[in-house]
Motif scaffolding. Structure first.
Motif, PDB file in Angstrom:
ATOM      1  N   ASN A  43       9.306  -0.881   0.834  1.00 48.09           N
ATOM      2  CA  ASN A  43      10.394  -0.615   1.786  1.00 48.09           C
ATOM      3  C   ASN A  43      11.591  -1.531   1.570  1.00 48.09           C
ATOM      4  O   ASN A  43      12.714  -1.191   1.949  1.00 48.09           O
ATOM      5  CB  ASN A  43       9.889  -0.748   3.227  1.00 48.09           C
ATOM      6  CG  ASN A  43       8.932   0.371   3.586  1.00 48.09           C
ATOM      7  OD1 ASN A  43       8.922   1.409   2.926  1.00 48.09           O
ATOM      8  ND2 ASN A  43       8.126   0.161   4.595  1.00 48.09           N
ATOM      9  N   ALA A  44      11.326  -2.710   0.988  1.00 45.93           N
ATOM     10  CA  ALA A  44      12.445  -3.614   0.685  1.00 45.93           C
ATOM     11  C   ALA A  44      13.220  -3.109  -0.538  1.00 45.93           C
ATOM     12  O   ALA A  44      14.436  -3.272  -0.621  1.00 45.93           O
ATOM     13  CB  ALA A  44      11.925  -5.023   0.434  1.00 45.93           C
ATOM     14  N   ALA A  53      -8.608 -10.252   0.351  1.00 44.32           N
ATOM     15  CA  ALA A  53      -7.721  -9.782   1.418  1.00 44.32           C
ATOM     16  C   ALA A  53      -8.208  -8.453   1.982  1.00 44.32           C
ATOM     17  O   ALA A  53      -8.701  -7.608   1.240  1.00 44.32           O
ATOM     18  CB  ALA A  53      -6.321  -9.628   0.861  1.00 44.32           C
ATOM     19  N   PRO A  54      -8.063  -8.271   3.285  1.00 42.18           N
ATOM     20  CA  PRO A  54      -8.438  -6.983   3.877  1.00 42.18           C
ATOM     21  C   PRO A  54      -7.570  -5.857   3.316  1.00 42.18           C
ATOM     22  O   PRO A  54      -6.404  -6.091   2.974  1.00 42.18           O
ATOM     23  CB  PRO A  54      -8.147  -7.181   5.366  1.00 42.18           C
ATOM     24  CG  PRO A  54      -8.014  -8.639   5.577  1.00 42.18           C
ATOM     25  CD  PRO A  54      -7.566  -9.222   4.281  1.00 42.18           C
ATOM     26  N   ASN A  55      -8.140  -4.667   3.266  1.00 43.09           N
ATOM     27  CA  ASN A  55      -7.404  -3.498   2.746  1.00 43.09           C
ATOM     28  C   ASN A  55      -6.060  -3.326   3.431  1.00 43.09           C
ATOM     29  O   ASN A  55      -5.042  -3.058   2.792  1.00 43.09           O
ATOM     30  CB  ASN A  55      -8.212  -2.215   2.992  1.00 43.09           C
ATOM     31  CG  ASN A  55      -9.386  -2.116   2.056  1.00 43.09           C
ATOM     32  OD1 ASN A  55      -9.695  -3.071   1.349  1.00 43.09           O
ATOM     33  ND2 ASN A  55     -10.033  -0.975   2.047  1.00 43.09           N
ATOM     34  N   LEU A  56      -6.068  -3.487   4.763  1.00 43.26           N
ATOM     35  CA  LEU A  56      -4.833  -3.255   5.510  1.00 43.26           C
ATOM     36  C   LEU A  56      -3.748  -4.251   5.117  1.00 43.26           C
ATOM     37  O   LEU A  56      -2.562  -3.916   5.118  1.00 43.26           O
ATOM     38  CB  LEU A  56      -5.081  -3.382   7.019  1.00 43.26           C
ATOM     39  CG  LEU A  56      -5.611  -2.172   7.760  1.00 43.26           C
ATOM     40  CD1 LEU A  56      -5.458  -2.355   9.255  1.00 43.26           C
ATOM     41  CD2 LEU A  56      -4.936  -0.880   7.331  1.00 43.26           C
ATOM     42  N   LEU A  57      -4.158  -5.469   4.784  1.00 47.65           N
ATOM     43  CA  LEU A  57      -3.175  -6.494   4.423  1.00 47.65           C
ATOM     44  C   LEU A  57      -2.522  -6.156   3.084  1.00 47.65           C
ATOM     45  O   LEU A  57      -1.305  -6.270   2.925  1.00 47.65           O
ATOM     46  CB  LEU A  57      -3.854  -7.871   4.373  1.00 47.65           C
ATOM     47  CG  LEU A  57      -2.945  -9.065   4.124  1.00 47.65           C
ATOM     48  CD1 LEU A  57      -1.806  -9.128   5.131  1.00 47.65           C
ATOM     49  CD2 LEU A  57      -3.731 -10.376   4.163  1.00 47.65           C
ATOM     50  N   ILE A  58      -3.330  -5.723   2.129  1.00 49.38           N
ATOM     51  CA  ILE A  58      -2.783  -5.320   0.823  1.00 49.38           C
ATOM     52  C   ILE A  58      -1.852  -4.121   1.019  1.00 49.38           C
ATOM     53  O   ILE A  58      -0.742  -4.069   0.476  1.00 49.38           O
ATOM     54  CB  ILE A  58      -3.930  -4.952  -0.162  1.00 49.38           C
ATOM     55  CG1 ILE A  58      -4.858  -6.146  -0.373  1.00 49.38           C
ATOM     56  CG2 ILE A  58      -3.383  -4.438  -1.485  1.00 49.38           C
ATOM     57  CD1 ILE A  58      -4.263  -7.301  -1.140  1.00 49.38           C
ATOM     58  N   PHE A 114      -1.842   3.966   8.322  1.00 55.87           N
ATOM     59  CA  PHE A 114      -1.353   2.694   8.888  1.00 55.87           C
ATOM     60  C   PHE A 114       0.063   2.379   8.411  1.00 55.87           C
ATOM     61  O   PHE A 114       0.831   1.739   9.124  1.00 55.87           O
ATOM     62  CB  PHE A 114      -2.309   1.560   8.487  1.00 55.87           C
ATOM     63  CG  PHE A 114      -2.001   0.258   9.155  1.00 55.87           C
ATOM     64  CD1 PHE A 114      -2.256   0.082  10.511  1.00 55.87           C
ATOM     65  CD2 PHE A 114      -1.463  -0.806   8.459  1.00 55.87           C
ATOM     66  CE1 PHE A 114      -1.970  -1.113  11.147  1.00 55.87           C
ATOM     67  CE2 PHE A 114      -1.181  -2.009   9.079  1.00 55.87           C
ATOM     68  CZ  PHE A 114      -1.437  -2.163  10.424  1.00 55.87           C
ATOM     69  N   ALA A 157      -0.264  -3.206   3.754  1.00 56.72           N
ATOM     70  CA  ALA A 157       0.962  -3.596   4.474  1.00 56.72           C
ATOM     71  C   ALA A 157       1.887  -4.393   3.559  1.00 56.72           C
ATOM     72  O   ALA A 157       3.118  -4.230   3.614  1.00 56.72           O
ATOM     73  CB  ALA A 157       0.593  -4.412   5.709  1.00 56.72           C
ATOM     74  N   THR A 158       1.312  -5.242   2.704  1.00 59.06           N
ATOM     75  CA  THR A 158       2.146  -6.061   1.814  1.00 59.06           C
ATOM     76  C   THR A 158       2.873  -5.176   0.804  1.00 59.06           C
ATOM     77  O   THR A 158       4.096  -5.297   0.632  1.00 59.06           O
ATOM     78  CB  THR A 158       1.266  -7.093   1.061  1.00 59.06           C
ATOM     79  OG1 THR A 158       0.525  -7.829   2.022  1.00 59.06           O
ATOM     80  CG2 THR A 158       2.104  -8.039   0.233  1.00 59.06           C
ATOM     81  N   ALA A 196       5.555  -3.227   2.473  1.00 56.40           N
ATOM     82  CA  ALA A 196       6.736  -4.055   2.767  1.00 56.40           C
ATOM     83  C   ALA A 196       7.592  -4.227   1.506  1.00 56.40           C
ATOM     84  O   ALA A 196       8.827  -4.141   1.563  1.00 56.40           O
ATOM     85  CB  ALA A 196       6.296  -5.415   3.303  1.00 56.40           C
ATOM     86  N   VAL A 197       6.922  -4.435   0.380  1.00 54.81           N
ATOM     87  CA  VAL A 197       7.663  -4.582  -0.885  1.00 54.81           C
ATOM     88  C   VAL A 197       8.397  -3.278  -1.205  1.00 54.81           C
ATOM     89  O   VAL A 197       9.596  -3.269  -1.515  1.00 54.81           O
ATOM     90  CB  VAL A 197       6.694  -4.955  -2.045  1.00 54.81           C
ATOM     91  CG1 VAL A 197       7.417  -4.928  -3.383  1.00 54.81           C
ATOM     92  CG2 VAL A 197       6.083  -6.327  -1.796  1.00 54.81           C
ATOM     93  N   LEU A 221      -8.065 -12.292  -5.398  1.00 58.12           N
ATOM     94  CA  LEU A 221      -7.150 -12.102  -4.265  1.00 58.12           C
ATOM     95  C   LEU A 221      -7.351 -10.724  -3.637  1.00 58.12           C
ATOM     96  O   LEU A 221      -7.372 -10.582  -2.415  1.00 58.12           O
ATOM     97  CB  LEU A 221      -5.694 -12.256  -4.710  1.00 58.12           C
ATOM     98  CG  LEU A 221      -5.249 -13.679  -5.061  1.00 58.12           C
ATOM     99  CD1 LEU A 221      -3.833 -13.686  -5.615  1.00 58.12           C
ATOM    100  CD2 LEU A 221      -5.313 -14.596  -3.840  1.00 58.12           C
TER     101      LEU A 221
END
Lengths: 215, 487
Positions: free
Chosen positions: B358-359, B344-349, B431, B351-352, B355-356, B340
């Motif tokens: 920040n939640a 996945a692109p570096n930016l996606l990991i 980013f 950003a994910t 997001a976790v 996985l």
């Protein structure tokens, strides 16, 4: 299935498909130019003209060290004042920035593969030399994922679409569902690349190596 | 005729909706109406001259216009180039405009957001420290296109530019003003030399037009915001302002940024470089605000690189150990994680994980930095860990004490490659709002004139950082391999 994805915007699918197509076009353009640039760079080094090959080796060392993300900001910063010209030349300035940013990696990596292939070919190690082809094809996979850096400068590629959608979802479980789906989707696409690369490797081995070995 | 010349040449814009438009047949807008009113009150005929933001001040110097009334903010830098008429005839602010569903009540809500701006605005210097990232565009039309297409969720732009858009029902249904800041008074201006009489007349006329509500009426007719003009009308009706107007006029907006400690040195370096035929601009060190951003960016980038390397190595060891000793199910799970992360692109990991984070926690710059370091560590460390585990398995006939160390030594080449890769990858940390050098220099570029040198510095910094890591990682690899040989 569609119900499970009902949290997504209605136009998300189309936007994502357009985004992925843009990622492909960026990767393809960078790959094409990188292939040509890498071949020329390798040929210059192989020519063994002391100053030229030394200069080219130095340039490749610099290119290997340049992060794609930084190269992208560099080109945006340097070329922004000439954006109109860039649009005239390429039709899409944002896409051009990402393609340009991918080139240091593409050219240096592909040049390295060609150099290794030339060296092996001359020493008679044709089996390893042929490996350069799937290795070069693997660069396309890296370029495809690197093209997602375009999201940072506003290129409407797939990553941009996902981030945009995630922002509208806020801190909800749907947001994490979206990220999970995106990671899985990219993994599937990447595994397809890996499969094609391996297949290419096998075909090449069968076509070029086995007959030679048996002879 | 109230004034000594028959015709007043007024420089105006021609494509600024609601303020000054020229559709060929007629000119219209608030500034056009003000120009006509001024000419009428002065008893002169009016000759409009088209000017742009670039030519409006030079048109006064070159005597192509007598007066410029062209959406011009009155700031301290321009005071040296023209004589501004006060009281000011309008005031605009920088507005943060965003997509309707996104809730923004204060600056804290924007702390982890990207805001799109046009380069060269003074207000960017005030905005940059308050938001996660700035995304730069070269002109307002591109910025608005980006907002409409969804590329930008928030834009910051002068509210006068956005006024006509917000009058459109479709646009107002999708986007709304979120916050405003950096108010700037607008001034009409005359040439500094030989225009004293005209300037004094216009000063007096401006006071009258505020007091009798003419500016306010013309603004209402044009359909632009009137809050400032309302305040001014009330102010200039007071006896205190009529008796002592100098006490009621507002000063120019101070846009000169305080110089940094090293501004003098930077100027000397620039001068020396120019003499050698290398025109460079060290704008990142001229002002205090830019110098502070630059230093912070430099320190954060070095921390990010150091943290990224440590996290990559630490996670590689942890992952390698887990994979080496994992049972079938655990091994399958860990391999799935690697696949996985590979896909996945570096930016996606990035950003994910952001997001976790920040939640779970309130966004802060420290949190963003830690998240970026962990993401980079995870992406590269997992691969390096896989290499360590594979090396460990080759030792399997005789695993025992020290086997893990030997496996690390055997996988040294892969570890080196992924440490270098982590250094390149951490550059993308900006980013998710890490205030590293990329973010700092982008922010500085947004309010500085020369951008080329800034981006050269960014590129050189990362190339040198990668070279340093390659050198360090190679020494580390050799020491690992040497320890393996010694055993």
């Amino acid at each position: 299935m569609m119900d499970a994805l009902s949290f997504l915007s209605p136009d998300m699918g189309i936007a994502l498909a357009k985004g992925i197509s843009l990622n492909f076009r960026i990767a393809l353009a960078a790959f094409g130019i990188g292939l040509l640039g890498g071949l020329v760079a390798a040929a210059i080094i192989r020519a063994r003209v002391p100053i030229l090959s030394g200069a080219m080796r130095f340039m490749l060392a610099i290119m290997r060290a340049v992060p794609v993300f930084i190269a992208m900001f560099f080109f945006v910063g340097i070329l922004r004042s000439n954006e109109a010209l860039l649009i005239r030349l390429t039709g899409n300035a944002a896409m051009a920035y990402v393609v340009l940013a991918c080139l240091p990696y593409a050219i240096s990596y592909i040049a390295d593969q060609f150099l290794e292939a030339f060296r092996r070919w001359h020493t008679g190690d044709r089996r390893v030399a042929i490996l350069a082809i799937p290795n070069i094809a693997r660069a396309f996979q890296v370029l495809f994922t690197s093209s997602c850096f375009g999201a940072a400068i506003g290129v409407p590629e797939a990553m941009s679409v996902i981030i945009r959608e995630a922002e509208t979802l806020g801190n909800t479980p749907s947001r994490f569902m979206l990220f999970t789906i995106a990671i899985l989707a990219f993994t599937i696409v990447m595994q397809c690349f890996v499969f094609v690369t391996r297949l290419l490797h096998r075909v090449l081995e069968r076509q070029f190596i086995e007959p030679t070995s048996s002879a | 005729m109230f004034y000594a010349i028959a015709t007043l040449r007024i420089g105006v814009r021609s494509g600024y909706p609601l303020f000054a438009e020229d559709n060929g047949a007629e000119r219209k807008g608030y500034e056009i109406a003000v120009a006509r009113m001024l000419a009428a009150r002065l008893g002169v005929t009016l000759d409009f001259v088209d000017v742009t933001p670039v030519t409006r001040l030079s048109s006064l110097r070159e005597n192509r216009t007598d007066l410029v009334l062209a959406t011009m903010g009155h700031n301290s830098l321009r005071d040296g180039e023209a004589r501004f008429i006060r009281p000011h005839y309008y005031r605009s602010e920088t507005m943060i405009l965003g997509t309707v569903p996104l809730l923004v009540q204060n600056w804290t809500d924007l702390a982890d957001r990207t805001v799109c701006v046009t380069v060269g605005n003074y207000s960017n210097a005030l905005l940059a420290p308050r938001v996660a990232r700035l995304m730069l565009f070269d002109r307002p039309s591109r910025l608005i296109e980006a907002l409409k297409s969804g590329t930008c969720r928030f834009i910051a732009q002068d509210d006068s530019v956005l006024a006509s858009l917000l009058n459109s029902e479709d646009f107002a249904a999708r986007f709304e003003p979120k916050l405003s800041f950096a108010a700037i008074p607008w001034g009409m201006a005359v040439a500094r030399e030989g225009s004293n009489r005209l300037a004094e007349l216009l000063d007096a006329l401006s006071r009258e037009m505020h007091a009798d509500g003419q500016f306010l009426m013309l603004a209402e007719q044009a359909g632009i915001a009137t809050l400032y003009l309302d305040e001014q009308a009330s102010l200039w009706r007071t006896q205190a302002c009529q008796i002592a107007p100098e006490r009621c006029v507002a000063p120019a907006l101070e846009t000169r940024l305080a110089p940094s400690l090293v501004a003098g040195l930077a100027e000397q370096i620039e001068g020396a470089a120019r003499a050698l035929g290398m025109p460079i601009s060290l704008n990142m060190v001229h002002s205090e605000v830019a110098w502070h951003m630059f230093l912070e960016g430099l320190v954060v980038s070095l921390l990010a690189i150091g943290g990224g390397l440590a996290a990559t190595f630490g996670i590689a060891l942890g992952f390698g150990s887990l994979m080496a000793h994992a049972g079938t199910a655990q091994g399958l799970f860990l391999r799935t994680v690697v696949v996985l992360l590979q896909g996945a692109p570096n930016l996606l990991i990035l950003a994910t994980l952001a997001a976790v984070a920040n939640a779970l926690f309130t966004f802060s710059l420290g949190l963003a930095l830690v998240t970026a370091i962990l993401s980079i560590g995870l992406m590269n460390g997992a691969f390096a860990g896989q290499a360590i585990a594979e090396a460990y398995r080759t030792l399997e006939p005789s695993p025992g004490p020290g086997s893990m160390r030997r496996a690390v030594a055997l996988a040294a080449a892969q570890i080196e490659a992924f440490l270098v890769n982590a250094t390149r990858g951490i550059a993308a940390a900006s980013f998710v709002g890490v205030t590293d050098l990329t973010n700092a220099l982008t922010d500085i570029s947004s309010f500085s004139s020369n951008q080329s040198s800034t981006y050269w510095i960014l590129l050189i910094f990362y190339v040198l950082a990668v070279f340093a890591v390659v050198w360090g990682a190679r020494r580390f690899r050799k020491s690992l391999e040497a320890s393996e040989v010694a055993q």
